[in-house]
Design a protein around this motif. Sequence first.
Motif, PDB file in Angstrom:
ATOM      1  N   ILE A  49       0.821  -1.210   0.000  1.00 42.35           N
ATOM      2  CA  ILE A  49       0.000   0.000   0.000  1.00 42.35           C
ATOM      3  C   ILE A  49       0.857   1.263   0.000  1.00 42.35           C
ATOM      4  O   ILE A  49       0.605   2.210  -0.742  1.00 42.35           O
ATOM      5  CB  ILE A  49      -0.953   0.006   1.213  1.00 42.35           C
ATOM      6  N   ASP A  50       1.881   1.271   0.855  1.00 37.30           N
ATOM      7  CA  ASP A  50       2.735   2.456   1.015  1.00 37.30           C
ATOM      8  C   ASP A  50       4.190   1.993   1.102  1.00 37.30           C
ATOM      9  O   ASP A  50       4.807   2.022   2.164  1.00 37.30           O
ATOM     10  CB  ASP A  50       2.327   3.197   2.295  1.00 37.30           C
ATOM     11  N   PRO A  51       4.756   1.534  -0.027  1.00 41.30           N
ATOM     12  CA  PRO A  51       6.073   0.893   0.013  1.00 41.30           C
ATOM     13  C   PRO A  51       7.204   1.787   0.521  1.00 41.30           C
ATOM     14  O   PRO A  51       8.089   1.305   1.226  1.00 41.30           O
ATOM     15  CB  PRO A  51       6.315   0.481  -1.446  1.00 41.30           C
ATOM     16  N   MET A  52       7.181   3.069   0.204  1.00 40.19           N
ATOM     17  CA  MET A  52       8.265   3.949   0.642  1.00 40.19           C
ATOM     18  C   MET A  52       8.279   4.113   2.157  1.00 40.19           C
ATOM     19  O   MET A  52       9.311   3.977   2.804  1.00 40.19           O
ATOM     20  CB  MET A  52       8.132   5.316  -0.037  1.00 40.19           C
ATOM     21  N   LEU A  53       7.113   4.418   2.729  1.00 39.16           N
ATOM     22  CA  LEU A  53       7.029   4.628   4.174  1.00 39.16           C
ATOM     23  C   LEU A  53       7.321   3.347   4.937  1.00 39.16           C
ATOM     24  O   LEU A  53       8.157   3.328   5.855  1.00 39.16           O
ATOM     25  CB  LEU A  53       5.632   5.143   4.543  1.00 39.16           C
ATOM     26  N   VAL A  54       6.649   2.253   4.559  1.00 39.40           N
ATOM     27  CA  VAL A  54       6.829   0.989   5.273  1.00 39.40           C
ATOM     28  C   VAL A  54       8.244   0.456   5.083  1.00 39.40           C
ATOM     29  O   VAL A  54       8.874  -0.022   6.037  1.00 39.40           O
ATOM     30  CB  VAL A  54       5.781  -0.041   4.799  1.00 39.40           C
ATOM     31  N   GLY A  55       8.764   0.542   3.854  1.00 42.24           N
ATOM     32  CA  GLY A  55      10.128   0.099   3.603  1.00 42.24           C
ATOM     33  C   GLY A  55      11.142   0.881   4.423  1.00 42.24           C
ATOM     34  O   GLY A  55      12.110   0.318   4.955  1.00 42.24           O
ATOM     35  N   LEU A  56      10.919   2.191   4.549  1.00 47.62           N
ATOM     36  CA  LEU A  56      11.816   3.023   5.357  1.00 47.62           C
ATOM     37  C   LEU A  56      11.787   2.596   6.820  1.00 47.62           C
ATOM     38  O   LEU A  56      12.836   2.475   7.472  1.00 47.62           O
ATOM     39  CB  LEU A  56      11.412   4.494   5.220  1.00 47.62           C
ATOM     40  N   LEU A  57      10.585   2.368   7.348  1.00 50.10           N
ATOM     41  CA  LEU A  57      10.460   1.986   8.759  1.00 50.10           C
ATOM     42  C   LEU A  57      11.098   0.628   9.032  1.00 50.10           C
ATOM     43  O   LEU A  57      11.814   0.450  10.039  1.00 50.10           O
ATOM     44  CB  LEU A  57       8.985   1.956   9.163  1.00 50.10           C
TER      45      LEU A  57
ATOM     46  N   ILE B 184      15.701  -2.466  11.277  1.00 47.86           N
ATOM     47  CA  ILE B 184      16.760  -3.478  11.186  1.00 47.86           C
ATOM     48  C   ILE B 184      18.126  -2.863  11.452  1.00 47.86           C
ATOM     49  O   ILE B 184      18.960  -3.425  12.192  1.00 47.86           O
ATOM     50  CB  ILE B 184      16.727  -4.160   9.801  1.00 47.86           C
ATOM     51  N   LEU B 185      18.394  -1.699  10.869  1.00 47.79           N
ATOM     52  CA  LEU B 185      19.680  -1.032  11.083  1.00 47.79           C
ATOM     53  C   LEU B 185      19.862  -0.626  12.541  1.00 47.79           C
ATOM     54  O   LEU B 185      20.944  -0.811  13.116  1.00 47.79           O
ATOM     55  CB  LEU B 185      19.786   0.199  10.178  1.00 47.79           C
ATOM     56  N   LEU B 186      18.824  -0.077  13.126  1.00 50.49           N
ATOM     57  CA  LEU B 186      18.918   0.331  14.525  1.00 50.49           C
ATOM     58  C   LEU B 186      19.088  -0.873  15.443  1.00 50.49           C
ATOM     59  O   LEU B 186      19.804  -0.805  16.446  1.00 50.49           O
ATOM     60  CB  LEU B 186      17.677   1.129  14.920  1.00 50.49           C
ATOM     61  N   LYS B 187      18.423  -1.978  15.120  1.00 51.66           N
ATOM     62  CA  LYS B 187      18.589  -3.193  15.914  1.00 51.66           C
ATOM     63  C   LYS B 187      20.026  -3.701  15.853  1.00 51.66           C
ATOM     64  O   LYS B 187      20.550  -4.261  16.817  1.00 51.66           O
ATOM     65  CB  LYS B 187      17.632  -4.286  15.403  1.00 51.66           C
TER      66      LYS B 187
ATOM     67  N   ALA C  98      10.707   8.377  15.359  1.00 52.41           N
ATOM     68  CA  ALA C  98      11.257   9.658  14.913  1.00 52.41           C
ATOM     69  C   ALA C  98      11.434   9.692  13.395  1.00 52.41           C
ATOM     70  O   ALA C  98      11.089  10.680  12.742  1.00 52.41           O
ATOM     71  CB  ALA C  98      12.598   9.907  15.604  1.00 52.41           C
ATOM     72  N   VAL C  99      11.968   8.607  12.827  1.00 52.89           N
ATOM     73  CA  VAL C  99      12.185   8.544  11.375  1.00 52.89           C
ATOM     74  C   VAL C  99      10.856   8.629  10.626  1.00 52.89           C
ATOM     75  O   VAL C  99      10.724   9.361   9.639  1.00 52.89           O
ATOM     76  CB  VAL C  99      12.929   7.239  11.001  1.00 52.89           C
TER      77      VAL C  99
ATOM     78  N   ALA D 296      -0.928   2.932   7.282  1.00 55.08           N
ATOM     79  CA  ALA D 296       0.281   2.120   7.135  1.00 55.08           C
ATOM     80  C   ALA D 296       1.310   2.459   8.203  1.00 55.08           C
ATOM     81  O   ALA D 296       2.050   1.593   8.677  1.00 55.08           O
ATOM     82  CB  ALA D 296       0.877   2.313   5.739  1.00 55.08           C
ATOM     83  N   PHE D 297       1.380   3.730   8.593  1.00 55.99           N
ATOM     84  CA  PHE D 297       2.322   4.146   9.638  1.00 55.99           C
ATOM     85  C   PHE D 297       1.936   3.515  10.975  1.00 55.99           C
ATOM     86  O   PHE D 297       2.794   2.997  11.710  1.00 55.99           O
ATOM     87  CB  PHE D 297       2.330   5.671   9.747  1.00 55.99           C
ATOM     88  N   ILE D 298       0.642   3.547  11.302  1.00 53.42           N
ATOM     89  CA  ILE D 298       0.175   2.982  12.567  1.00 53.42           C
ATOM     90  C   ILE D 298       0.419   1.477  12.627  1.00 53.42           C
ATOM     91  O   ILE D 298       0.962   0.958  13.608  1.00 53.42           O
ATOM     92  CB  ILE D 298      -1.328   3.274  12.759  1.00 53.42           C
ATOM     93  N   THR D 299       0.025   0.752  11.576  1.00 56.35           N
ATOM     94  CA  THR D 299       0.155  -0.708  11.598  1.00 56.35           C
ATOM     95  C   THR D 299       1.621  -1.148  11.602  1.00 56.35           C
ATOM     96  O   THR D 299       1.975  -2.106  12.300  1.00 56.35           O
ATOM     97  CB  THR D 299      -0.560  -1.330  10.386  1.00 56.35           C
ATOM     98  N   THR D 300       2.468  -0.455  10.846  1.00 57.35           N
ATOM     99  CA  THR D 300       3.887  -0.823  10.813  1.00 57.35           C
ATOM    100  C   THR D 300       4.560  -0.506  12.134  1.00 57.35           C
ATOM    101  O   THR D 300       5.336  -1.311  12.663  1.00 57.35           O
ATOM    102  CB  THR D 300       4.618  -0.095   9.666  1.00 57.35           C
ATOM    103  N   LEU D 301       4.258   0.659  12.696  1.00 58.57           N
ATOM    104  CA  LEU D 301       4.824   1.041  13.989  1.00 58.57           C
ATOM    105  C   LEU D 301       4.427   0.044  15.070  1.00 58.57           C
ATOM    106  O   LEU D 301       5.269  -0.417  15.850  1.00 58.57           O
ATOM    107  CB  LEU D 301       4.336   2.446  14.349  1.00 58.57           C
ATOM    108  N   ALA D 302       3.153  -0.322  15.109  1.00 57.02           N
ATOM    109  CA  ALA D 302       2.679  -1.275  16.113  1.00 57.02           C
ATOM    110  C   ALA D 302       3.321  -2.643  15.913  1.00 57.02           C
ATOM    111  O   ALA D 302       3.795  -3.269  16.869  1.00 57.02           O
ATOM    112  CB  ALA D 302       1.159  -1.393  16.043  1.00 57.02           C
ATOM    113  N   GLY D 303       3.346  -3.119  14.675  1.00 57.11           N
ATOM    114  CA  GLY D 303       3.902  -4.444  14.406  1.00 57.11           C
ATOM    115  C   GLY D 303       5.369  -4.557  14.759  1.00 57.11           C
ATOM    116  O   GLY D 303       5.799  -5.536  15.385  1.00 57.11           O
ATOM    117  N   LEU D 304       6.160  -3.551  14.390  1.00 56.11           N
ATOM    118  CA  LEU D 304       7.594  -3.588  14.693  1.00 56.11           C
ATOM    119  C   LEU D 304       7.840  -3.472  16.201  1.00 56.11           C
ATOM    120  O   LEU D 304       8.741  -4.118  16.742  1.00 56.11           O
ATOM    121  CB  LEU D 304       8.319  -2.467  13.948  1.00 56.11           C
TER     122      LEU D 304
END
Length: 416
Positions: free
Chosen positions: A154-162, A167-170, A183-184, A326-334
């Motif tokens: 649905i929102d590949p740029m935003l979700v891909g960035l998150l 992964i990098l921060l981990k 923040a990102v 997409a921001f809410i679901t990705t943030l919650a899932g991660l």
Amino acid sequence: MPSSTTKSSIRLGDLLHPIVAGLISVIVNYGGTFILVFQAAKVAGLSPELTASWVWSVSIGVGVTGLVLSWVSREPIITAWSTPAAAFLVVALGTTPYAEAVGAYMISAAAFVLLGLSGYFEKVIRLIPPGVAAGLLAGILLQFGIGAFGGMSIDPMLVGLLIGAYILLKRFTARYAVVGILAVGLAFLLIQGRLDLSGLGLQLAAPVFTQPEFSLNALLSVALPLFLITLTGQYMPGMLVLRNDGFSTSANPIVTLTGLGSLLMAPFGSHAFNIAAITAAICTGKEAHEEPSKRWIAGLAAGVFYILVGIFGVTLAAVFMAFPAAFITTLAGLALLGTIGGSLASAMADAKSREASLITFLAAAANITLFGIGGAFWGLLMGLVAYAVLNGRLPRRERVSINPAAEPVPRKGAAN
């Protein structure tokens, strides 16, 4: 109360992570499910003033009860409005006069007060095998984990960035992974101009009292379903979230206080609030803080944020709901990945309960809905039946039922 050693050991670094965890849980709650409240208000034909009063009452009630419970227990007791009950009210309020619905809210809340005072709910919770409880939690949260990656279409740029940032921060600074992706993500949305807050202004909410009316029809069609849906869909999984992460606070004061709060706030529109399940998991696991004894701060933070939203009514709720789905679901899932992984590991750890735990996990993940009761109840019921059949009986009641794979939590007053 904690010892002076505990107080002096809480530094600024100890505050950041649980505060952010509390903020994320609030964002996910308002951004993910609060739309149901507005839908129910529309179906009931409520005025903007009554709708704002509903937002005020449920937000203030959730904030105060969560803050008090977290402060007294020194555990992250996250409270929330009953989401499955709000979904139920979208239908029920279409045929029930609002004043009678308010009366039904009060009857349901009074029943929870009596349940908490009786102590029976805590006894039931302690009979549930830890592996089955872990399987239930993993099953409930599975859809959120899947949702973290499902948004790519649905929102590949935003979700891909998150996902990439997580992964990098981990890899390089695991402790700041969840803080970092929040923040990102916000920075990305602001740069893209996808958060338009220019038309919003802070307006204080004004509570509106509704004189409750009581009827047999509302008792049977609203109060009884509201009680059962909230008990099985919120209180049961919510308590198991606490147990899964090693916290042992009794269910009795939680049920009693949230029931009392719901009773007091019902005339102002609040349908029900209770211990949280999904959003609580954001605050009870390692992502909130490595040390379990510091995670109670997330409960305080969430309570404060809820109270702020309540004071300003619909305005701040609208801010959270302005975030892309997409921001809410990705943030919650991660934010829940660690909890999902830990729950699955715990569910499969004990060979004696592994099969029953797997059944619980899959049944809860299937989100079966029968007779108006959601998947958490049916997943737990199937798991308990499987455990009893495979092992000949349910386990004996233990004095403290906590996940053996979870970290130990110091008692009140213990040094960290």
